[in-house]
Write a protein that holds these residues in place. Structure first.
Motif, PDB file in Angstrom:
ATOM      1  N   ARG A  79      35.019  28.465  49.397  1.00  0.00           N
ATOM      2  CA  ARG A  79      33.886  27.381  49.080  1.00  0.00           C
ATOM      3  C   ARG A  79      34.095  25.730  49.547  1.00  0.00           C
ATOM      4  O   ARG A  79      33.626  25.584  50.295  1.00  0.00           O
ATOM      5  CB  ARG A  79      33.127  26.475  47.061  1.00  0.00           C
ATOM      6  CG  ARG A  79      32.836  28.663  46.881  1.00  0.00           C
ATOM      7  CD  ARG A  79      31.902  28.036  45.948  1.00  0.00           C
ATOM      8  NE  ARG A  79      31.260  29.595  45.328  1.00  0.00           N
ATOM      9  CZ  ARG A  79      32.078  29.907  44.024  1.00  0.00           C
ATOM     10  NH1 ARG A  79      32.926  29.425  43.170  1.00  0.00           N
ATOM     11  NH2 ARG A  79      31.568  31.284  43.341  1.00  0.00           N
ATOM     12  N   ALA A  80      35.877  25.498  49.017  1.00  0.00           N
ATOM     13  CA  ALA A  80      36.062  24.483  49.990  1.00  0.00           C
ATOM     14  C   ALA A  80      36.314  24.500  51.411  1.00  0.00           C
ATOM     15  O   ALA A  80      35.516  23.546  52.049  1.00  0.00           O
ATOM     16  CB  ALA A  80      37.262  23.525  48.932  1.00  0.00           C
ATOM     17  N   LYS A  81      36.514  25.296  51.536  1.00  0.00           N
ATOM     18  CA  LYS A  81      36.620  25.617  53.036  1.00  0.00           C
ATOM     19  C   LYS A  81      35.743  25.273  53.793  1.00  0.00           C
ATOM     20  O   LYS A  81      35.533  25.084  54.539  1.00  0.00           O
ATOM     21  CB  LYS A  81      37.809  26.816  53.531  1.00  0.00           C
ATOM     22  CG  LYS A  81      38.081  27.080  55.045  1.00  0.00           C
ATOM     23  CD  LYS A  81      38.879  28.069  54.877  1.00  0.00           C
ATOM     24  CE  LYS A  81      39.264  28.786  56.590  1.00  0.00           C
ATOM     25  NZ  LYS A  81      39.910  29.484  56.828  1.00  0.00           N
ATOM     26  N   ALA A  82      34.712  26.157  53.535  1.00  0.00           N
ATOM     27  CA  ALA A  82      32.969  26.800  54.201  1.00  0.00           C
ATOM     28  C   ALA A  82      32.874  24.933  53.754  1.00  0.00           C
ATOM     29  O   ALA A  82      32.170  24.856  54.787  1.00  0.00           O
ATOM     30  CB  ALA A  82      32.149  27.153  53.317  1.00  0.00           C
ATOM     31  N   ALA A  83      33.121  24.432  52.781  1.00  0.00           N
ATOM     32  CA  ALA A  83      32.089  23.113  52.870  1.00  0.00           C
ATOM     33  C   ALA A  83      32.572  22.119  53.913  1.00  0.00           C
ATOM     34  O   ALA A  83      31.946  21.585  53.545  1.00  0.00           O
ATOM     35  CB  ALA A  83      32.385  22.869  50.772  1.00  0.00           C
ATOM     36  N   LYS A  84      34.078  22.358  54.350  1.00  0.00           N
ATOM     37  CA  LYS A  84      34.938  21.326  54.608  1.00  0.00           C
ATOM     38  C   LYS A  84      34.253  21.716  55.989  1.00  0.00           C
ATOM     39  O   LYS A  84      34.315  20.941  57.208  1.00  0.00           O
ATOM     40  CB  LYS A  84      35.967  21.782  54.593  1.00  0.00           C
ATOM     41  CG  LYS A  84      37.235  20.845  55.454  1.00  0.00           C
ATOM     42  CD  LYS A  84      38.622  20.958  54.953  1.00  0.00           C
ATOM     43  CE  LYS A  84      39.725  19.623  56.617  1.00  0.00           C
ATOM     44  NZ  LYS A  84      40.488  19.635  56.142  1.00  0.00           N
ATOM     45  N   LYS A  85      33.838  23.408  56.502  1.00  0.00           N
ATOM     46  CA  LYS A  85      34.126  22.988  57.514  1.00  0.00           C
ATOM     47  C   LYS A  85      32.181  23.136  57.935  1.00  0.00           C
ATOM     48  O   LYS A  85      31.835  22.332  59.325  1.00  0.00           O
ATOM     49  CB  LYS A  85      33.956  24.672  57.852  1.00  0.00           C
ATOM     50  CG  LYS A  85      33.332  25.092  59.674  1.00  0.00           C
ATOM     51  CD  LYS A  85      34.367  26.712  59.422  1.00  0.00           C
ATOM     52  CE  LYS A  85      33.384  26.815  60.849  1.00  0.00           C
ATOM     53  NZ  LYS A  85      34.005  28.600  60.740  1.00  0.00           N
ATOM     54  N   ALA A  86      31.426  22.769  57.295  1.00  0.00           N
ATOM     55  CA  ALA A  86      29.721  22.474  57.078  1.00  0.00           C
ATOM     56  C   ALA A  86      29.871  20.909  57.523  1.00  0.00           C
ATOM     57  O   ALA A  86      28.877  20.780  58.150  1.00  0.00           O
ATOM     58  CB  ALA A  86      29.305  23.185  55.839  1.00  0.00           C
ATOM     59  N   ASP A  87      30.562  20.420  56.804  1.00  0.00           N
ATOM     60  CA  ASP A  87      30.631  18.724  57.314  1.00  0.00           C
ATOM     61  C   ASP A  87      31.266  18.398  58.545  1.00  0.00           C
ATOM     62  O   ASP A  87      30.746  17.536  58.579  1.00  0.00           O
ATOM     63  CB  ASP A  87      31.901  18.281  56.051  1.00  0.00           C
ATOM     64  CG  ASP A  87      31.537  18.166  54.168  1.00  0.00           C
ATOM     65  OD1 ASP A  87      29.928  17.923  54.659  1.00  0.00           O
ATOM     66  OD2 ASP A  87      32.329  18.302  53.131  1.00  0.00           O
TER      67      ASP A  87
END
Length: 52
Positions: free
Chosen positions: A16-24
């Motif tokens: 989840r953290a990785k996906a949020a960082k990628k989306a940002d």
């Protein structure tokens, strides 16, 4: 005795953290593209106005 580690939960949290960082990063990249396009349009418009 401490509770055993929940590896599945840990992995979900990391994902989840990785996906949020990628989306940002993707959102920032898209915004930069829009700024670049808007900037190039603004620069090209005055040139065409002076030619007329």
């Amino acid at each position: 005795m401490p509770r055993p580690t929940n590896y599945n939960q840990d992995r979900r949290d990391r994902d989840r953290a990785k996906a949020a960082k990628k989306a940002d990063k993707l959102a920032a990249k898209a915004e930069a593209r829009l700024r670049g396009k808007a900037g190039s349009e603004l620069q090209s418009e005055p040139e065409s106005e002076t030619e007329e």
